[in-house]
Design a protein around this motif. Structure first.
Motif, mmCIF file in Angstrom:
data_model
loop_
_atom_site.group_PDB
_atom_site.id
_atom_site.type_symbol
_atom_site.label_atom_id
_atom_site.label_comp_id
_atom_site.label_asym_id
_atom_site.label_seq_id
_atom_site.Cartn_x
_atom_site.Cartn_y
_atom_site.Cartn_z
ATOM 1 N N THR A 142 0.823 -1.226 0.000
ATOM 2 C CA THR A 142 0.000 0.000 0.000
ATOM 3 C C THR A 142 0.856 1.276 0.000
ATOM 4 O O THR A 142 2.009 1.263 0.443
ATOM 5 C CB THR A 142 -0.945 0.096 1.227
ATOM 6 O OG1 THR A 142 -0.136 0.336 2.368
ATOM 7 C CG2 THR A 142 -1.784 -1.147 1.428
ATOM 8 N N VAL A 143 0.265 2.322 -0.501
ATOM 9 C CA VAL A 143 0.850 3.672 -0.446
ATOM 10 C C VAL A 143 -0.281 4.633 -0.101
ATOM 11 O O VAL A 143 -1.403 4.484 -0.605
ATOM 12 C CB VAL A 143 1.480 4.081 -1.799
ATOM 13 C CG1 VAL A 143 1.778 5.578 -1.838
ATOM 14 C CG2 VAL A 143 2.757 3.287 -2.070
ATOM 15 N N THR A 144 0.014 5.625 0.750
ATOM 16 C CA THR A 144 -0.980 6.650 1.060
ATOM 17 C C THR A 144 -0.390 8.019 0.726
ATOM 18 O O THR A 144 0.777 8.284 1.030
ATOM 19 C CB THR A 144 -1.371 6.581 2.548
ATOM 20 O OG1 THR A 144 -1.977 5.310 2.784
ATOM 21 C CG2 THR A 144 -2.365 7.684 2.915
ATOM 22 N N ALA A 145 -1.189 8.846 0.079
ATOM 23 C CA ALA A 145 -0.703 10.181 -0.302
ATOM 24 C C ALA A 145 -1.779 11.218 -0.042
ATOM 25 O O ALA A 145 -2.969 10.898 0.084
ATOM 26 C CB ALA A 145 -0.295 10.202 -1.766
ATOM 27 N N GLN A 146 -1.332 12.454 0.009
ATOM 28 C CA GLN A 146 -2.257 13.568 0.243
ATOM 29 C C GLN A 146 -1.986 14.596 -0.850
ATOM 30 O O GLN A 146 -0.829 14.926 -1.114
ATOM 31 C CB GLN A 146 -1.935 14.156 1.610
ATOM 32 C CG GLN A 146 -2.937 15.148 2.116
ATOM 33 C CD GLN A 146 -2.353 15.911 3.303
ATOM 34 O OE1 GLN A 146 -1.319 16.560 3.199
ATOM 35 N NE2 GLN A 146 -3.028 15.814 4.433
ATOM 36 N N THR A 147 -3.078 15.080 -1.477
ATOM 37 C CA THR A 147 -2.934 16.012 -2.595
ATOM 38 C C THR A 147 -3.864 17.193 -2.386
ATOM 39 O O THR A 147 -5.016 17.017 -1.986
ATOM 40 C CB THR A 147 -3.248 15.284 -3.920
ATOM 41 O OG1 THR A 147 -2.362 14.181 -4.028
ATOM 42 C CG2 THR A 147 -3.032 16.183 -5.107
ATOM 43 N N PRO A 148 -3.362 18.401 -2.655
ATOM 44 C CA PRO A 148 -4.176 19.598 -2.427
ATOM 45 C C PRO A 148 -5.177 19.830 -3.554
ATOM 46 O O PRO A 148 -5.061 19.256 -4.636
ATOM 47 C CB PRO A 148 -3.139 20.719 -2.426
ATOM 48 C CG PRO A 148 -2.092 20.240 -3.385
ATOM 49 C CD PRO A 148 -2.023 18.741 -3.169
ATOM 50 N N THR A 149 -6.122 20.715 -3.287
ATOM 51 C CA THR A 149 -6.992 21.199 -4.345
ATOM 52 C C THR A 149 -6.384 22.521 -4.833
ATOM 53 O O THR A 149 -5.409 23.019 -4.275
ATOM 54 C CB THR A 149 -8.434 21.353 -3.821
ATOM 55 O OG1 THR A 149 -9.270 21.693 -4.913
ATOM 56 C CG2 THR A 149 -8.552 22.419 -2.742
ATOM 57 N N ASN A 150 -6.911 23.037 -5.905
ATOM 58 C CA ASN A 150 -6.375 24.306 -6.410
ATOM 59 C C ASN A 150 -7.509 25.137 -6.968
ATOM 60 O O ASN A 150 -8.563 24.605 -7.335
ATOM 61 C CB ASN A 150 -5.305 24.055 -7.475
ATOM 62 C CG ASN A 150 -5.880 23.547 -8.789
ATOM 63 O OD1 ASN A 150 -6.397 24.328 -9.598
ATOM 64 N ND2 ASN A 150 -5.827 22.231 -9.013
ATOM 65 N N ILE A 151 -7.287 26.452 -7.014
ATOM 66 C CA ILE A 151 -8.299 27.343 -7.579
ATOM 67 C C ILE A 151 -7.628 28.193 -8.656
ATOM 68 O O ILE A 151 -6.569 28.763 -8.423
ATOM 69 C CB ILE A 151 -8.973 28.199 -6.479
ATOM 70 C CG1 ILE A 151 -9.992 29.159 -7.070
ATOM 71 C CG2 ILE A 151 -7.961 28.978 -5.660
ATOM 72 C CD1 ILE A 151 -11.361 28.570 -7.172
ATOM 73 N N ALA A 152 -8.254 28.228 -9.823
ATOM 74 C CA ALA A 152 -7.647 28.952 -10.947
ATOM 75 C C ALA A 152 -7.832 30.454 -10.776
ATOM 76 O O ALA A 152 -8.908 30.916 -10.383
ATOM 77 C CB ALA A 152 -8.263 28.499 -12.261
ATOM 78 N N VAL A 153 -6.787 31.209 -11.077
ATOM 79 C CA VAL A 153 -6.897 32.668 -11.113
ATOM 80 C C VAL A 153 -6.884 33.159 -12.566
ATOM 81 O O VAL A 153 -7.304 34.273 -12.851
ATOM 82 C CB VAL A 153 -5.809 33.355 -10.260
ATOM 83 C CG1 VAL A 153 -6.064 33.116 -8.769
ATOM 84 C CG2 VAL A 153 -4.405 32.891 -10.639
ATOM 85 N N ILE A 154 -6.395 32.325 -13.473
ATOM 86 C CA ILE A 154 -6.667 32.481 -14.913
ATOM 87 C C ILE A 154 -7.369 31.183 -15.278
ATOM 88 O O ILE A 154 -6.826 30.099 -15.100
ATOM 89 C CB ILE A 154 -5.369 32.665 -15.744
ATOM 90 C CG1 ILE A 154 -4.626 33.939 -15.332
ATOM 91 C CG2 ILE A 154 -5.690 32.656 -17.242
ATOM 92 C CD1 ILE A 154 -5.291 35.256 -15.686
ATOM 93 N N LYS A 155 -8.609 31.297 -15.749
ATOM 94 C CA LYS A 155 -9.494 30.133 -15.777
ATOM 95 C C LYS A 155 -9.279 29.223 -16.987
ATOM 96 O O LYS A 155 -8.995 29.692 -18.086
ATOM 97 C CB LYS A 155 -10.955 30.588 -15.809
ATOM 98 C CG LYS A 155 -11.382 31.404 -14.607
ATOM 99 C CD LYS A 155 -11.411 30.605 -13.330
ATOM 100 C CE LYS A 155 -11.975 31.420 -12.170
ATOM 101 N NZ LYS A 155 -11.768 30.725 -10.885
#
Lengths: 420, 420
Positions: B12-25
């Motif tokens: 097994t592997v566990t990872a954490q990934t962020p979300t992102n918000i576009a400022v140029i869409k």
């Protein structure tokens, strides 16, 4: 000037001018003072029986300055736009003589004589229903008659345009095109009639006057900010509208409702899109406007062919143009299902204008509204949005300005020269 | 494959990934299958402490097929986008050996071995907070680690992109640019990091999760319809965004907040403008979104220089980026003044994330919210819109994906290979 002996004669004219709603939108000026637009626009004139301005104008040697009353309140005529219209009209005035009354006014006299203007809208001024278009058109039209201006309606439209851009389109009935023109002095930026109001008589128009709590951006400052800050407006004006205008003229000429509806909706959407592309951004439609569009789109999709077109001006009110009377009846049922009145509203003041459509829809009293079933295209049990709409106006394409010869309809007291 | 004797090992592997918000869409694809955009976009990665996806992946010879569980419920992996990601990853897998556990997997074995994926968002999936971006990025990142894929983050971003376009930008922290690329196979349509999260540490981000009753258009079908019907989108993608992207990169490099704010707001507005220019039209913002924009614009105007930028994705939620902590504190006071919670909501669940900003704002309990005075830029006694906002999240720019080595944080039971 005037008759001998300083007699206190008063000369009056009363006229009625319709309002209009653009189906290809005017948004953006290339000249702020002359009110010259960055693209052509096309409108439909609304039946003056339901939406119009009535204006009485008077001239008398006894008047000491130009004055105006709008809906019972005196308003200032000192604004540049009013002054532009008055100056243009005075410069085109002709000699006038009424031997019976002993009135004689020469072309030169008009420069010194003062006028009184009394104006009244048969619909709420603040409701965002192009009251300034009808108002300025009526001011120019009635003063032109009073001052014996011999120009045709197109030339008058160029004067009305300097009062309020879209006013130029209220000089004609039916479908009207405002040609943007090319000249720097604006002389070729005029309105022309595409077809009269008989050409496409089937159309029925329902206006939803939407309750709004938010203060709106005035269209004058709004369109200036769009021209200054939007990166899309130039593309719209130069690339999109010219093609769309040709297509819209064809659709109107052929009475091709699906094409008409597609173009009208697309152009309304694009106008609101360039408003959103403005900094600070401008939003005129609100959640109720969006719900009305959803209702229309759901039904159009259900029917396969568009039954109704929507268009929104600089405010949240929806103008819904139905293919024919049958479609208008079905539309009104849907509107009253989704947007019933507040409990304390009576039906008679909730649906105004041409009330025969209400009867065709089988709605005679408030309990008929309550008993309406959800339209078949509604799958889920859609919420009824009580109170979101202030009232509906049922109307149709209508005629251009007319002079009212019946003196009892004058808004000016013929003895005093002041509002009745 | 595997160790001798058909042992039932589980890796097994566990990872954490962020979300992102576009400022140029990003809005509009040139290739639907490969998810290739019609313009570059730029985003800020949000702190995973407040908004992230955690994903555990496992492989075992005992697994009979690929399976996935999202937020406790099994979901299908049969969709084309998941399959594209899985295929791309398997084709890049490398030999793996863990002598101690007796596990040996050759490159070829990965084609036959099945995986289990267990994923969890620390924020509501349905709230329109780019959960699919974080989710797909985490799926790709964690499987790449499991399968010993030796590609760098940019190459992985091109795989994540095929799962969900904006997921490619979640492979990095800080500010990230998704380069649209030119190749038909999409190999150069990748994300690159512009600056890491330390570069502009002052920024504070407050997200207003707006209550919405209306069903929204999915971004996949929405952007397809925009590309097919909008007359403005091509101009945006080809003429406006390329210049804006360069300016935004400069603003970020120089930490020039006024320029950053102007560009971010303008681009959010233009994205919503092209949505409105779509047939049938798409509206993501609602009256509450509009009120939030008005609040921000009024304050920015009052201050003379922008204190906060707004940006809205395909939904009514506002993402508000403050110049610094001071501005964020003042912003939160304004937001809580205009949008207080329903009476039955507790403060602790109304403002989540970095709660120290709430303390800086002097708000410790609900009666502090009630006692807030109207901001000085409010002339009239503006209405407080109770219940229009569901909750606020206080956060900041954050880091990219990480592997979680602490086995207690795995979402998969190491004995069974199923969700814990």
């Amino acid at each position: 000037m005037a008759a001998e002996g300083g007699e206190k004669w008063i000369l009056t004219v009363t006229a009625q001018t319709p309002t209009n709603i653009a189906v290809i939108k005017y948004w953006g000026k290339r000249d702020e003072d002359l009110i010259l637009p960055i693209n052509d626009s096309i409108s439909v004139t609304l039946d003056p029986d339901h939406l119009c301005t009535t204006t009485s104008v008077a001239v008398s040697p006894s008047f000491t300055h130009d004055r105006m009353w709008l809906n019972g309140k005196e308003v200032s005529l000192s604004g540049g736009r009013y002054q532009n219209c008055l100056r243009e009209l005075r410069s085109r005035a002709s000699d006038f003589e009424d031997e019976k009354k002993g009135i004689k006014i020469t072309k030169k006299d008009w420069e010194k004589l003062h006028v009184h203007v009394v104006s009244y809208n048969n619909f709420p001024t603040a409701a965002g229903l192009a009251s300034s278009a009808a108002g300025l058109a009526c001011l120019v039209f009635s003063l032109a008659k009073l001052m014996n201006v011999k120009e045709d309606h197109s030339k008058l439209s160029a004067i009305a345009r300097q009062g309020s851009g879209s006013a130029c389109r209220s000089l004609y009935g039916g479908f009207v095109k405002w040609i943007m023109g090319k000249e720097q002095d604006g002389s070729d930026s005029i309105a022309v009639q595409l077809t009269d109001e008989k050409h496409w008589e089937d159309l029925v128009i329902i206006i939803a006057v939407v309750s709004s709590r938010q203060k709106e951006t005035s269209s004058t400052s709004g369109m200036r900010e769009t021209v200054e800050t939007s990166e899309l407006i130039k593309h719209r004006a130069q690339e999109v509208v010219p093609i769309r205008t040709i297509k819209m003229e064809e659709a109107i000429a052929k009475r091709d409702f699906p094409a008409f509806a597609r173009l009208a909706c697309a152009d309304s959407n694009q106008f609101h899109a360039v408003c959103l592309d403005t900094l600070p951004l401008i939003f005129y439609m609100n959640d109720t406007s969006h719900k009305i569009i959803s209702c229309v789109e759901k039904w159009n999709r259900h029917e396969g062919l568009p039954q109704v077109a929507y268009t929104f001006d600089a405010g949240p009110n929806a103008v819904l143009i139905s293919h024919n009377r049958k479609a208008a009846t079905l539309l009104l049922q849907r509107l009253l299902y989704y947007f019933p009145p507040q409990s304390d509203t009576d039906l008679d003041s909730y649906v105004i204008g041409d009330k025969t459509i209400l009867k065709d829809a089988g709605i005679h009293e408030m309990k008929d509204v309550e008993a309406l079933s959800p339209p078949p295209e509604t799958k889920d049990n859609t919420q009824r949005n009580k109170g979101d709409v202030s009232y509906f106006i049922c109307t149709r394409p209508g005629r251009g300005p007319i002079v009212l010869t019946d003196e009892s309809r004058s808004l000016i007291n013929p003895e005093t020269g002041f509002p009745k």
